[in-house]
Design an enzyme around this catalytic site. Structure first.
Site, PDB file in Angstrom:
ATOM      1  N   TYR A 173      -0.530   3.542  -5.260  1.00 33.07           N
ATOM      2  CA  TYR A 173      -0.766   2.251  -5.929  1.00 33.07           C
ATOM      3  C   TYR A 173      -2.284   2.014  -6.033  1.00 33.07           C
ATOM      4  O   TYR A 173      -3.009   2.220  -5.050  1.00 33.07           O
ATOM      5  CB  TYR A 173      -0.096   1.186  -5.054  1.00 33.07           C
ATOM      6  CG  TYR A 173      -0.147  -0.222  -5.531  1.00 33.07           C
ATOM      7  CD1 TYR A 173       0.436  -0.601  -6.728  1.00 33.07           C
ATOM      8  CD2 TYR A 173      -0.735  -1.202  -4.736  1.00 33.07           C
ATOM      9  CE1 TYR A 173       0.409  -1.928  -7.130  1.00 33.07           C
ATOM     10  CE2 TYR A 173      -0.750  -2.530  -5.130  1.00 33.07           C
ATOM     11  CZ  TYR A 173      -0.185  -2.886  -6.333  1.00 33.07           C
ATOM     12  OH  TYR A 173      -0.194  -4.187  -6.714  1.00 33.07           O
TER      13      TYR A 173
ATOM     14  N   ARG B 224       0.780 -19.027  14.282  1.00 27.22           N
ATOM     15  CA  ARG B 224       0.263 -17.750  13.757  1.00 27.22           C
ATOM     16  C   ARG B 224       1.024 -16.552  14.315  1.00 27.22           C
ATOM     17  O   ARG B 224       1.070 -15.492  13.709  1.00 27.22           O
ATOM     18  CB  ARG B 224      -1.238 -17.647  14.032  1.00 27.22           C
ATOM     19  CG  ARG B 224      -1.860 -16.350  13.573  1.00 27.22           C
ATOM     20  CD  ARG B 224      -3.363 -16.459  13.243  1.00 27.22           C
ATOM     21  NE  ARG B 224      -4.080 -17.360  14.109  1.00 27.22           N
ATOM     22  CZ  ARG B 224      -4.520 -17.041  15.339  1.00 27.22           C
ATOM     23  NH1 ARG B 224      -4.298 -15.848  15.842  1.00 27.22           N
ATOM     24  NH2 ARG B 224      -5.165 -17.929  16.061  1.00 27.22           N
TER      25      ARG B 224
ATOM     26  N   LYS C 101       8.486  -7.273  -4.209  1.00 33.49           N
ATOM     27  CA  LYS C 101       9.266  -6.641  -5.269  1.00 33.49           C
ATOM     28  C   LYS C 101      10.769  -6.878  -5.031  1.00 33.49           C
ATOM     29  O   LYS C 101      11.242  -7.971  -5.240  1.00 33.49           O
ATOM     30  CB  LYS C 101       8.899  -5.159  -5.371  1.00 33.49           C
ATOM     31  CG  LYS C 101       7.374  -4.910  -5.469  1.00 33.49           C
ATOM     32  CD  LYS C 101       6.776  -5.362  -6.789  1.00 33.49           C
ATOM     33  CE  LYS C 101       5.256  -5.414  -6.804  1.00 33.49           C
ATOM     34  NZ  LYS C 101       4.562  -4.198  -6.470  1.00 33.49           N
TER      35      LYS C 101
ATOM     36  N   ASP D  38       4.388   4.199   1.723  1.00 35.96           N
ATOM     37  CA  ASP D  38       4.647   3.005   0.917  1.00 35.96           C
ATOM     38  C   ASP D  38       6.070   3.168   0.367  1.00 35.96           C
ATOM     39  O   ASP D  38       6.314   3.986  -0.507  1.00 35.96           O
ATOM     40  CB  ASP D  38       3.619   2.894  -0.217  1.00 35.96           C
ATOM     41  CG  ASP D  38       3.798   1.625  -1.056  1.00 35.96           C
ATOM     42  OD1 ASP D  38       4.948   1.126  -1.152  1.00 35.96           O
ATOM     43  OD2 ASP D  38       2.801   1.146  -1.624  1.00 35.96           O
TER      44      ASP D  38
END
Ligand SMILES: *Cc1c(COP(=O)(O)O)cnc(C)c1O
Length: 390
Positions: A108, A55, A205, A180
């Site tokens: 967004y 993790r 993206k 962002d």
């Protein structure tokens, strides 16, 4: 080192590649130790890229984090299973009940939903602000404002923000500046040169670039990196080494991909500009795009994503346009090699600090890596269907 060279070398330390070109995929939950000394040493060096437990990341995650930090800047990069997880975790790492955040109105949509549906019930208040507010942000900052969040250009409507001016004022009030940076991709906009403290990306993206992985990143300055990193760990955030391998592979071609996306998108946008049905081209490189002057000042290039508004039309004509396209599929994403389209008639429903005044639909395009003349021919025939259905 110039950017195109960095794109090739980033994250390829010999200790991650084991003598081959690419970092290896290290799949692990358990990391095993033979002696107490070894185990203690690993734990002591957990922030120093020593494997302790899956993790906390394996060598593949370390290679990808290194690569992102080299490309985008900052002191370190935390990894998340999606861009949305990167945004929500970056915000929650720095706020508590009673705090206030300033969120850009063109954020967004899931970022807005997080503020309205999750932060609100935890006693954290959000005020939305006009993306073009610039120095006017000063009047909105309260004693309990902790974060000023930017997204530039904005989702769907593409307003480019005056990042350095907003950041300077936010810092005068001890606020954290988060951005962002998905559109800039860490390639065409360098957030830390403009006063950003934490830069978040949907690596889903352009970083991944092939529409086959969900992934988020958050890079931070020296000052905020330890708190971001520790909170990311405390919240149990981790990512798959196979996905990270694909993201590392994506990075190697992001330079040439973005240049081609940019070239084709500019050609399509210039063609659209001459269409009688088109009202405004919302492409940051066009003067008609709000904030174009900040794009010219702060960005080194554009990419394949832009929008435009129509000066006529209705839902039926828009549907005929979208249904007739063959190279442009409809999809809620972008940044892959393929062209995509979205038709939007309800921009108003995702804005509250500003008024969306366009009377006719907005179309967002992602221009992929197909031959641009095929794409233009596809749009031309779609306009015929549009006009037949007016
Ligand atoms: C897609 C996107 C996100 C969210 O990324 P996911 O990986 O889909 O969660 C965040 N910000 C912007 C600007 C995006 O386009």
């Amino acid at each position: 080192m110039k950017q195109d060279t960095k794109i090739v070398t980033a994250g390829r330390k010999a200790k991650w590649t084991n003598g081959v070109v690419n970092p290896s995929v290290t799949r692990a939950s358990t990391v095993v130790f033979n002696t107490v000394d070894e185990m203690n040493n690993a734990l002591k060096n957990r922030y120093n890229q020593k494997m302790v437990y899956g993790r906390r990341g394996t060598t593949t995650a370390f290679a990808f984090s290194d690569a992102m930090t080299e490309l985008e800047g900052g002191a370190g990069c935390a990894l998340y299973p999606s861009g949305t997880a990167a945004i929500t975790n970056a915000i929650i790492s720095f706020v508590e009940a009673g705090d206030h955040i300033l969120m850009v109105d063109s954020a967004y949509e899931p970022t807005r939903d997080y503020c309205d549906k999750i932060l609100a019930k935890m006693g954290i208040e959000t005020t939305y602000y006009d993306p073009l507010i610039g120095a006017g942000i000063d009047a909105l900052i309260r004693p309990n404002t902790r974060i000023v969040f930017l997204e530039s250009p904005g989702s769907i409507t593409m307003e480019v923000q005056d990042v350095p001016t907003i950041a300077k004022i936010a810092h005068q009030h001890d606020c954290i500046v988060m951005l962002d940076n998905t559109w800039g991709a860490g390639i065409n906009f360098k957030p830390f040169d403009y006063g950003v403290d934490i830069s978040v990306q949907a690596a889903t993206k352009y970083i991944v670039g092939h529409s086959d992985v969900m992934l988020g990143t958050a890079t931070a300055t020296e000052k905020y990196w330890p708190q971001l990193r520790d909170n990311s760990y405390l919240m149990g955030q981790c990512t798959s080494p196979d996905d990270l391998y694909l993201a590392l592979r994506g990075i190697r071609t992001i330079g040439v991909r973005l240049k081609q996306h940019q070239k084709s998108a500019l050609k399509v946008a210039n063609w659209l500009k001459e269409r009688p049905e088109v009202d405004t081209i919302l492409h940051p490189a066009f003067e008609s795009c709000p904030g174009h002057e900040f794009f010219k000042r702060d960005f080194s290039g554009s990419n394949g994503l832009f929008s435009f508004t129509l000066n006529c039309g209705n839902r039926k004509a828009l549907t005929a346009f979208l249904d007739s396209l063959t190279h442009f599929k409809m999809g809620y994403s972008w940044g892959g090699f393929e062209s995509l389209v979205l038709g939007i008639t309800s921009v108003d429903s995702i804005r509250s600090a500003t008024k969306w005044t366009a009377k006719f639909p907005l179309i967002r395009l992602h221009i992929g890596l197909e031959d641009v003349d095929d794409l233009i021919a596809d749009l031309a025939q779609a306009f015929e269907h549009f006009n037949d259905n007016l």
